[in-house]
Write a protein that holds these residues in place. Structure first.
Motif, mmCIF file in Angstrom:
data_model
loop_
_atom_site.group_PDB
_atom_site.id
_atom_site.type_symbol
_atom_site.label_atom_id
_atom_site.label_comp_id
_atom_site.label_asym_id
_atom_site.label_seq_id
_atom_site.Cartn_x
_atom_site.Cartn_y
_atom_site.Cartn_z
ATOM 1 N N LEU A 29 -22.047 -25.739 -21.850
ATOM 2 C CA LEU A 29 -23.080 -24.707 -22.008
ATOM 3 C C LEU A 29 -24.463 -25.258 -21.678
ATOM 4 C CD1 LEU A 29 -21.825 -22.992 -25.284
ATOM 5 C CD2 LEU A 29 -21.797 -22.023 -22.977
ATOM 6 N N CYS A 30 -24.754 -26.467 -22.112
ATOM 7 C CA CYS A 30 -26.058 -27.077 -21.836
ATOM 8 C C CYS A 30 -26.238 -27.316 -20.341
ATOM 9 C CB CYS A 30 -26.196 -28.393 -22.598
ATOM 10 S SG CYS A 30 -26.395 -28.194 -24.380
ATOM 11 N N ARG A 31 -25.206 -27.836 -19.699
ATOM 12 C CA ARG A 31 -25.300 -28.109 -18.262
ATOM 13 C C ARG A 31 -25.518 -26.817 -17.475
ATOM 14 N NH1 ARG A 31 -20.666 -31.580 -15.877
ATOM 15 N NH2 ARG A 31 -19.404 -29.893 -16.730
ATOM 16 N N ASP A 34 -15.387 -24.141 -14.773
ATOM 17 C CA ASP A 34 -16.261 -25.252 -15.132
ATOM 18 C C ASP A 34 -17.694 -25.018 -14.670
ATOM 19 O OD1 ASP A 34 -16.653 -27.851 -16.282
ATOM 20 O OD2 ASP A 34 -16.847 -28.629 -14.247
ATOM 21 N N HIS A 35 -17.855 -24.185 -13.636
ATOM 22 C CA HIS A 35 -19.187 -23.868 -13.122
ATOM 23 C C HIS A 35 -19.729 -22.551 -13.681
ATOM 24 C CE1 HIS A 35 -18.353 -27.081 -10.249
ATOM 25 N NE2 HIS A 35 -19.635 -27.077 -9.927
ATOM 26 N N GLY A 36 -19.082 -22.031 -14.721
ATOM 27 C CA GLY A 36 -19.642 -20.882 -15.426
ATOM 28 C C GLY A 36 -19.109 -19.522 -15.052
ATOM 29 N N LEU A 81 -6.028 -19.319 -17.658
ATOM 30 C CA LEU A 81 -6.977 -18.258 -18.004
ATOM 31 C C LEU A 81 -6.780 -17.773 -19.436
ATOM 32 C CD1 LEU A 81 -6.894 -16.309 -14.633
ATOM 33 C CD2 LEU A 81 -8.904 -17.400 -15.642
ATOM 34 N N VAL A 82 -5.525 -17.672 -19.867
ATOM 35 C CA VAL A 82 -5.244 -17.258 -21.248
ATOM 36 C C VAL A 82 -5.808 -18.283 -22.228
ATOM 37 C CG1 VAL A 82 -3.408 -16.915 -22.951
ATOM 38 C CG2 VAL A 82 -3.208 -15.880 -20.683
ATOM 39 N N SER A 109 -10.524 -19.972 -26.183
ATOM 40 C CA SER A 109 -11.359 -21.039 -26.734
ATOM 41 C C SER A 109 -12.730 -21.000 -26.063
ATOM 42 C CB SER A 109 -10.705 -22.402 -26.502
ATOM 43 O OG SER A 109 -10.486 -22.617 -25.122
ATOM 44 N N PRO A 110 -13.789 -21.224 -26.838
ATOM 45 C CA PRO A 110 -15.149 -21.179 -26.261
ATOM 46 C C PRO A 110 -15.432 -22.416 -25.411
ATOM 47 C CG PRO A 110 -15.249 -21.876 -28.548
ATOM 48 C CD PRO A 110 -13.812 -21.518 -28.281
ATOM 49 N N ARG A 111 -16.442 -22.289 -24.548
ATOM 50 C CA ARG A 111 -16.892 -23.449 -23.776
ATOM 51 C C ARG A 111 -17.499 -24.478 -24.711
ATOM 52 N NH1 ARG A 111 -18.333 -19.548 -19.566
ATOM 53 N NH2 ARG A 111 -17.310 -20.157 -17.610
#
Length: 295
Positions: free
Chosen positions: A262-264, A220-222, A249-250, A255-257
């Motif tokens: 992404l903005c955050r 969640d933090h990139g 993880l799979v 699936s993309p973020r």
């Protein structure tokens, strides 16, 4: 007698007067050191009246053993706030270091005593050691999961990305020992989510430990799920097959973020870690502030 040890404390009754404790390789055994002063004993045992009497009789607050252990080291390791305050009031060196580089602040992190830590920080204790091969209070707090100590250090200016060659980043240490609260605190203060040790990232460490909650926080933090360690393995390769962490993880790799995530991440990256803590001071709607703070 040598006091250098790498082992854990000896087993036995916790009430034994010969009970031994270890802290970063320095053995602390009450009453067994030839060069240990009565002031050391009083500080270690929290005997405030005795400590004050000894100081009044002429014992110096910075008297040390052959390994440069001071009474303040002892008081902090045992968590005796009143003794710490008394020693500081008569000039105890708040940044005194043993021959191994252990400071009173480090001992506070080892014992988890936030009250003692605050006294030291208010008296000018350095949040980081002078040399990168010396013990780090922040790394020790992260290793032991003392989240209040981590919060106190960060609020007094400790660098969340402070690197030690043999340990890596504080976040890596926190993940290695499965301390989700400490990890989230570091990340919220702007710690680099992919900074680990050598070629291994915090996500590698969390995946190997099969800690799904921690993996979720890192993602969640990139955190980069496709980073490879020195052996060419991704975090998903280290997670126990079929477990919750492996499935997480799979699914993430498939699936993309979201655009929201992404903005955050982009905004926080542009702000930089030194400005993250100033978010509450900005004239922003509370909803936007909470969004940027991952709340």
């Amino acid at each position: 007698m040598s006091r250098k040890r790498a082992a854990e404390p000896e087993s036995g009754s916790s009430d034994s007067p010969e009970r031994k404790r270890t802290c970063w390789g320095v053995l602390i055994s009450q009453g067994s050191w030839a060069d240990r002063s009565p002031l050391h004993d009083a500080a270690s045992q929290g005997r405030l009246l005795v400590l004050r009497r000894l100081l009044a009789e002429g014992y110096h607050a910075n008297i040390n053993t052959i390994d440069h252990v001071t009474p303040l080291h002892e008081a902090c390791l045992s968590g005796h706030v009143a003794c710490v305050r008394a020693l500081l009031s008569v000039g105890a060196n708040v940044n005194a270091a043993t021959i191994d580089g252990v400071t009173p602040l480090y001992n506070c992190c080892a014992s988890g005593n936030v009250a003692c830590m605050e006294l030291l920080l208010q008296s000018g204790a350095h949040t980081h050691a002078r040399h990168t091969h010396f013990p780090s209070p922040l790394h020790e707090a992260c290793k032991r999961g003392n989240s209040q100590c981590v919060e106190s250090l960060l609020s007094h200016g400790a660098d969340p990305d402070y690197q030690l060659p043999h340990l890596g980043s504080p976040l890596y240490v926190s993940c290695l020992h499965r301390h989700t609260a400490c990890s989230k605190m570091l990340l919220d203060r702007g710690a680099s989510v992919n900074a680990g040790r050598g070629g291994e990232s915090p996500l590698h460490a969390a995946a190997r430990q099969d800690c799904a909650d921690l993996v979720s926080v890192l993602l969640d933090h990139g955190a980069e799920a496709k980073l490879r360690d020195g052996n060419g393995r991704r975090p998903v390769d280290l997670a126990p097959p079929g477990g919750e962490t492996h499935q997480l993880l799979v699914a993430f790799e498939g699936s993309p973020r979201s655009l929201c995530q992404l903005c955050r991440l982009r905004i926080r990256d542009m702000m930089g870690p030194t400005r993250i803590k100033l978010l509450p001071l900005l004239p922003l709607p509370s909803l936007l502030t909470r969004y940027l703070e991952h709340m």
